[in-house]
Design an enzyme around this catalytic site. Structure first.
Site, PDB file in Angstrom:
ATOM      1  N   HIS A 140     -44.604 -93.153 -67.068  1.00 41.36           N
ATOM      2  CA  HIS A 140     -44.120 -94.149 -66.105  1.00 41.36           C
ATOM      3  C   HIS A 140     -42.620 -94.376 -66.298  1.00 41.36           C
ATOM      4  O   HIS A 140     -41.852 -94.359 -65.320  1.00 41.36           O
ATOM      5  CB  HIS A 140     -44.901 -95.444 -66.310  1.00 41.36           C
ATOM      6  CG  HIS A 140     -44.387 -96.614 -65.540  1.00 41.36           C
ATOM      7  ND1 HIS A 140     -44.989 -97.085 -64.386  1.00 41.36           N
ATOM      8  CD2 HIS A 140     -43.313 -97.434 -65.750  1.00 41.36           C
ATOM      9  CE1 HIS A 140     -44.320 -98.125 -63.935  1.00 41.36           C
ATOM     10  NE2 HIS A 140     -43.293 -98.360 -64.734  1.00 41.36           N
ATOM     11  N   GLU A 141     -42.193 -94.578 -67.538  1.00 41.48           N
ATOM     12  CA  GLU A 141     -40.776 -94.843 -67.801  1.00 41.48           C
ATOM     13  C   GLU A 141     -39.915 -93.614 -67.509  1.00 41.48           C
ATOM     14  O   GLU A 141     -38.813 -93.732 -66.972  1.00 41.48           O
ATOM     15  CB  GLU A 141     -40.582 -95.302 -69.247  1.00 41.48           C
ATOM     16  CG  GLU A 141     -41.265 -96.618 -69.581  1.00 41.48           C
ATOM     17  CD  GLU A 141     -40.843 -97.757 -68.673  1.00 41.48           C
ATOM     18  OE1 GLU A 141     -39.682 -97.756 -68.218  1.00 41.48           O
ATOM     19  OE2 GLU A 141     -41.669 -98.645 -68.402  1.00 41.48           O
ATOM     20  N   HIS A 144     -39.016 -93.247 -63.895  1.00 36.40           N
ATOM     21  CA  HIS A 144     -37.882 -94.075 -63.475  1.00 36.40           C
ATOM     22  C   HIS A 144     -36.572 -93.318 -63.683  1.00 36.40           C
ATOM     23  O   HIS A 144     -35.659 -93.379 -62.855  1.00 36.40           O
ATOM     24  CB  HIS A 144     -37.833 -95.370 -64.289  1.00 36.40           C
ATOM     25  CG  HIS A 144     -38.830 -96.408 -63.867  1.00 36.40           C
ATOM     26  ND1 HIS A 144     -39.061 -96.732 -62.554  1.00 36.40           N
ATOM     27  CD2 HIS A 144     -39.627 -97.228 -64.606  1.00 36.40           C
ATOM     28  CE1 HIS A 144     -39.973 -97.690 -62.497  1.00 36.40           C
ATOM     29  NE2 HIS A 144     -40.337 -98.000 -63.715  1.00 36.40           N
TER      30      HIS A 144
END
Length: 304
Positions: A140-141, A144
């Protein structure tokens, strides 16, 4: 450089529109300050200096504020192994890996581009999550970073920061400026405060609208990259539940970075309009749909 994270055109459009609107707002804000303060040199120098500092040093500022430190492979071999595996899978540069000695279970990514990025996890997160759940959070990170929305949020948040600083500067200059202030100066002071407050409010709403969508986009990209949306859903449920048990006083220092976190450090009783993240229910519902889609895609075809 194109990673293997699924492209999200809607996210790209939202980032472009947000930056365009904030750019217009920024230009109008600076022009209004020049007219009101009658010192374009001071306004432009301060604005450009703060923007440059936030863009180039956002990663260091975030790590310092969250008590994070860069860690080497020898110290956290399993964490580095997960990041290495995901970066190889996504075909993207490996970011700097950092750990924050906080009990609050969370993670964030920051940096101006994929070649200058930092991914930081808290010790509370490492202690609570299993390997599959940690992989989902880190994916998820990393999404980004790959989507470059970390840099967009960093730049977008700048306008609110400078508006707040201008309000403080105007307040203290009025407070300690002596007794020779005339009526015109008082009017200018009120106008500067009003313009800055309006700019802060507009940028606040624009950033939060973008932030909520980018979290859903990161969940979606992470689930598709790892092929395990259920692991990410499990991590979301576990982290959200555990954050609710962290003392409120320990979360207040982290609340300023809510837009960068995997889950918000401190919830709000206000409407969704003011939230940096979609609700847990929205995120789990999306992951459930992706799980069903991946299940259907993985199932052998029935039509021969």
């Amino acid at each position: 450089m194109h990673s293997r994270f699924r492209n999200d055109r809607r996210l790209t459009v939202r980032m472009t529109v947000t930056l365009f609107l904030l750019g217009l707002l920024y230009v109008a804000f600076v022009a209004a300050l020049i007219v009101l303060l009658k010192s374009w040199v001071l306004v432009v120098l301060v604005a450009a200096g703060l923007l440059g500092a936030q863009y180039w040093f956002s990663d260091r500022i975030a790590l310092y504020a969250m008590r994070g430190r860069v860690v080497e492979r020898e110290e956290y071999p399993e964490l580095h192994a997960v990041v290495d595996r995901l970066c190889a899978l996504a075909d993207m540069p490996k970011p700097v890996v950092a750990v924050s000695a906080m009990d609050m279970p969370n993670a964030f990514a920051t940096g101006r581009n994929p070649d200058n990025a930092v991914v930081c996890v808290t010790t509370g997160l490492l202690r609570r999550l299993g390997p599959g759940e940690l992989e989902g959070v880190l994916a998820h990170e990393l999404s980004h970073v790959a989507h470059k929305d970390v840099a967009v949020i960093t730049v977008a948040s700048f306008l609110g920061v400078i508006a707040g600083l201008i309000v403080r500067f105007a307040f203290y200059s009025q407070l300690f400026g002596g007794g020779r202030r005339d009526q015109n100066t008082a009017v200018v002071f009120v106008l500067v405060m009003a313009v800055s407050a309006a700019v802060y409010a507009i940028s606040f709403l624009l950033i939060r609208a973008l932030s909520r969508y980018r979290e859903l986009a990161a969940d979606r990209a992470a689930a598709l990259l790892t092929g395990r949306p259920s692991a990410l859903a499990s991590a979301l449920t576990k982290v959200t539940g555990d954050i609710a048990r962290i003392p409120t006083k320990d979360l207040r220092t982290a609340q300023a970075f809510n837009a960068f976190y995997f889950t918000p450090a401190l919830g709000s009783g206000l409407s969704r309009l003011f939230s940096t993240h979609p609700t847990l229910e929205q995120r789990l519902e999306q992951l459930g749909r992706i799980s069903g889609e991946l299940g259907e895609a993985a199932a052998p075809g029935k039509s021969g």
